[in-house]
Design a protein around this motif. Structure first.
Motif, PDB file in Angstrom:
ATOM      1  N   ASP A   1       0.793  -1.203  -0.155  1.00 23.08           N
ATOM      2  CA  ASP A   1      -0.021  -0.074  -0.068  1.00 23.08           C
ATOM      3  C   ASP A   1       0.903   1.194   0.114  1.00 23.08           C
ATOM      4  OD1 ASP A   1      -1.985  -2.083   0.335  1.00 23.08           O
ATOM      5  OD2 ASP A   1      -2.607  -1.410   2.365  1.00 23.08           O
ATOM      6  N   LYS A   2       0.438   2.085  -0.718  1.00 22.36           N
ATOM      7  CA  LYS A   2       1.202   3.552  -0.739  1.00 22.36           C
ATOM      8  C   LYS A   2       0.256   4.536  -0.670  1.00 22.36           C
ATOM      9  CE  LYS A   2       3.927   5.812  -4.158  1.00 22.36           C
ATOM     10  NZ  LYS A   2       4.742   5.598  -5.492  1.00 22.36           N
ATOM     11  N   MET A   3       0.512   5.401   0.136  1.00 22.36           N
ATOM     12  CA  MET A   3      -0.488   6.739   0.028  1.00 22.36           C
ATOM     13  C   MET A   3      -0.033   7.620  -1.029  1.00 22.36           C
ATOM     14  SD  MET A   3      -0.541   9.498   3.101  1.00 22.36           S
ATOM     15  CE  MET A   3      -1.385  11.148   2.919  1.00 22.36           C
ATOM     16  N   VAL A   4      -1.104   8.219  -1.654  1.00 22.38           N
ATOM     17  CA  VAL A   4      -0.958   8.964  -3.126  1.00 22.38           C
ATOM     18  C   VAL A   4      -1.730  10.325  -2.606  1.00 22.38           C
ATOM     19  CG1 VAL A   4      -0.607   7.194  -4.699  1.00 22.38           C
ATOM     20  CG2 VAL A   4      -2.756   8.068  -4.114  1.00 22.38           C
TER      21      VAL A   4
ATOM     22  N   PHE B   1     -11.306   2.722  -7.066  1.00 24.39           N
ATOM     23  CA  PHE B   1     -11.113   2.768  -8.353  1.00 24.39           C
ATOM     24  C   PHE B   1     -10.032   1.640  -8.900  1.00 24.39           C
ATOM     25  CE2 PHE B   1     -12.106   7.032  -6.861  1.00 24.39           C
ATOM     26  CZ  PHE B   1     -13.038   7.390  -7.875  1.00 24.39           C
ATOM     27  N   SER B   2     -10.131   1.295 -10.365  1.00 26.03           N
ATOM     28  CA  SER B   2      -9.330   0.437 -10.766  1.00 26.03           C
ATOM     29  C   SER B   2      -8.050   1.386 -11.328  1.00 26.03           C
ATOM     30  CB  SER B   2     -10.085  -0.317 -12.103  1.00 26.03           C
ATOM     31  OG  SER B   2     -10.230   1.049 -13.169  1.00 26.03           O
ATOM     32  N   GLN B   3      -7.227   0.659 -11.784  1.00 28.94           N
ATOM     33  CA  GLN B   3      -5.985   1.520 -12.222  1.00 28.94           C
ATOM     34  C   GLN B   3      -6.303   2.574 -13.200  1.00 28.94           C
ATOM     35  OE1 GLN B   3      -2.928  -1.082 -13.428  1.00 28.94           O
ATOM     36  NE2 GLN B   3      -1.366   0.477 -13.837  1.00 28.94           N
ATOM     37  N   ASN B   4      -7.166   2.407 -14.213  1.00 29.90           N
ATOM     38  CA  ASN B   4      -7.349   3.342 -15.230  1.00 29.90           C
ATOM     39  C   ASN B   4      -8.456   4.304 -14.633  1.00 29.90           C
ATOM     40  OD1 ASN B   4     -10.078   2.049 -15.331  1.00 29.90           O
ATOM     41  ND2 ASN B   4     -10.044   1.404 -17.240  1.00 29.90           N
ATOM     42  N   GLY B   5      -8.881   4.369 -13.393  1.00 31.85           N
ATOM     43  CA  GLY B   5      -9.877   5.386 -12.887  1.00 31.85           C
ATOM     44  C   GLY B   5     -11.232   4.861 -12.853  1.00 31.85           C
TER      45      GLY B   5
ATOM     46  N   MET C   1      -2.932   3.810  -2.796  1.00 30.27           N
ATOM     47  CA  MET C   1      -2.643   2.928  -4.030  1.00 30.27           C
ATOM     48  C   MET C   1      -2.309   1.446  -3.279  1.00 30.27           C
ATOM     49  SD  MET C   1      -0.175   3.349  -7.420  1.00 30.27           S
ATOM     50  CE  MET C   1       1.380   2.977  -6.428  1.00 30.27           C
ATOM     51  N   ARG C   2      -3.150   0.520  -3.785  1.00 33.82           N
ATOM     52  CA  ARG C   2      -2.927  -0.819  -3.454  1.00 33.82           C
ATOM     53  C   ARG C   2      -2.559  -1.771  -4.673  1.00 33.82           C
ATOM     54  NH1 ARG C   2      -7.543  -1.848   0.207  1.00 33.82           N
ATOM     55  NH2 ARG C   2      -6.061  -0.669   1.543  1.00 33.82           N
ATOM     56  N   THR C   3      -1.594  -2.578  -4.396  1.00 28.50           N
ATOM     57  CA  THR C   3      -1.353  -3.808  -5.601  1.00 28.50           C
ATOM     58  C   THR C   3      -2.060  -5.048  -5.133  1.00 28.50           C
ATOM     59  OG1 THR C   3       0.555  -2.607  -5.891  1.00 28.50           O
ATOM     60  CG2 THR C   3       0.329  -4.852  -6.735  1.00 28.50           C
ATOM     61  N   THR C   4      -2.835  -5.560  -5.712  1.00 31.14           N
ATOM     62  CA  THR C   4      -3.437  -6.611  -5.611  1.00 31.14           C
ATOM     63  C   THR C   4      -3.445  -7.776  -6.632  1.00 31.14           C
ATOM     64  OG1 THR C   4      -5.614  -6.231  -6.944  1.00 31.14           O
ATOM     65  CG2 THR C   4      -5.397  -5.302  -4.664  1.00 31.14           C
TER      66      THR C   4
ATOM     67  N   THR D   1      -3.659  -2.872  -9.818  1.00 33.49           N
ATOM     68  CA  THR D   1      -3.509  -1.799  -8.810  1.00 33.49           C
ATOM     69  C   THR D   1      -4.931  -1.256  -8.546  1.00 33.49           C
ATOM     70  OG1 THR D   1      -1.224  -1.103  -9.608  1.00 33.49           O
ATOM     71  CG2 THR D   1      -2.640   0.455  -8.850  1.00 33.49           C
ATOM     72  N   VAL D   2      -5.333  -1.094  -7.540  1.00 37.71           N
ATOM     73  CA  VAL D   2      -6.638  -0.109  -6.992  1.00 37.71           C
ATOM     74  C   VAL D   2      -6.270   1.088  -6.458  1.00 37.71           C
ATOM     75  CG1 VAL D   2      -7.840  -2.410  -7.337  1.00 37.71           C
ATOM     76  CG2 VAL D   2      -7.108  -1.801  -5.085  1.00 37.71           C
TER      77      VAL D   2
END
Length: 143
Positions: free
Chosen positions: A25-28, A76-80, A55-58, A62-63
């Protein structure tokens, strides 16, 4: 004393495990969200702002998990593209629901409102404020 040591080590273990679960997980910042996600939030929730975004990698990719300043959560999905909206005790904006879902809730569940909406591959899953869940296909028919 021995029990105290065991409790301390157990606490350290739990803290380490919870931190390890969040390793991907990463704060954005809100401005770094996908463009479609930013536009969606601005258009759908014009009076709210992003309080926190992660941002989370599953396994699926990426979500983005976005918390708005009233507690609403949007995934949201990676594309928003939005996948889940949880407005807690407030109603999900009607513009996001199939008309048949809004009509059914209004006519059959008086006083209830859709407080969570999940968009899936097969349609929608709606959670009502009265605890009932409804599943709809993409055309808005009960599945």
């Amino acid at each position: 004393m021995k029990k105290m040591k065991i409790m301390v080590f157990a606490l350290i273990g739990l803290m380490t495990k919870s931190m390890a679960c969040k390793a991907n997980d990463k704060m954005v910042f809100a401005e770094n969200l996908p463009t479609d996600a930013k536009v969606f939030v601005q258009h759908t929730f014009p009076r709210l702002s992003v309080a926190y975004a992660e941002m989370r990698t599953t396994r699926q990719g990426t979500v983005y998990e976005v918390s708005l300043n009233d507690g609403t959560e949007v995934f949201f999905s990676q594309n928003g593209t939005w996948g889940m909206i949880d407005c807690k005790s407030e109603a999900v904006p009607a513009s996001l629901m199939p008309a048949s879902l809004s009509s059914l809730v209004k006519s059959q569940f008086t006083g209830a409102k859709v407080v969570r909406l999940d968009r899936t591959e097969s349609g929608y899953l709606a959670a009502l404020s009265n605890g009932i869940s409804l599943r709809f296909d993409h055309e808005g028919l009960i599945a």
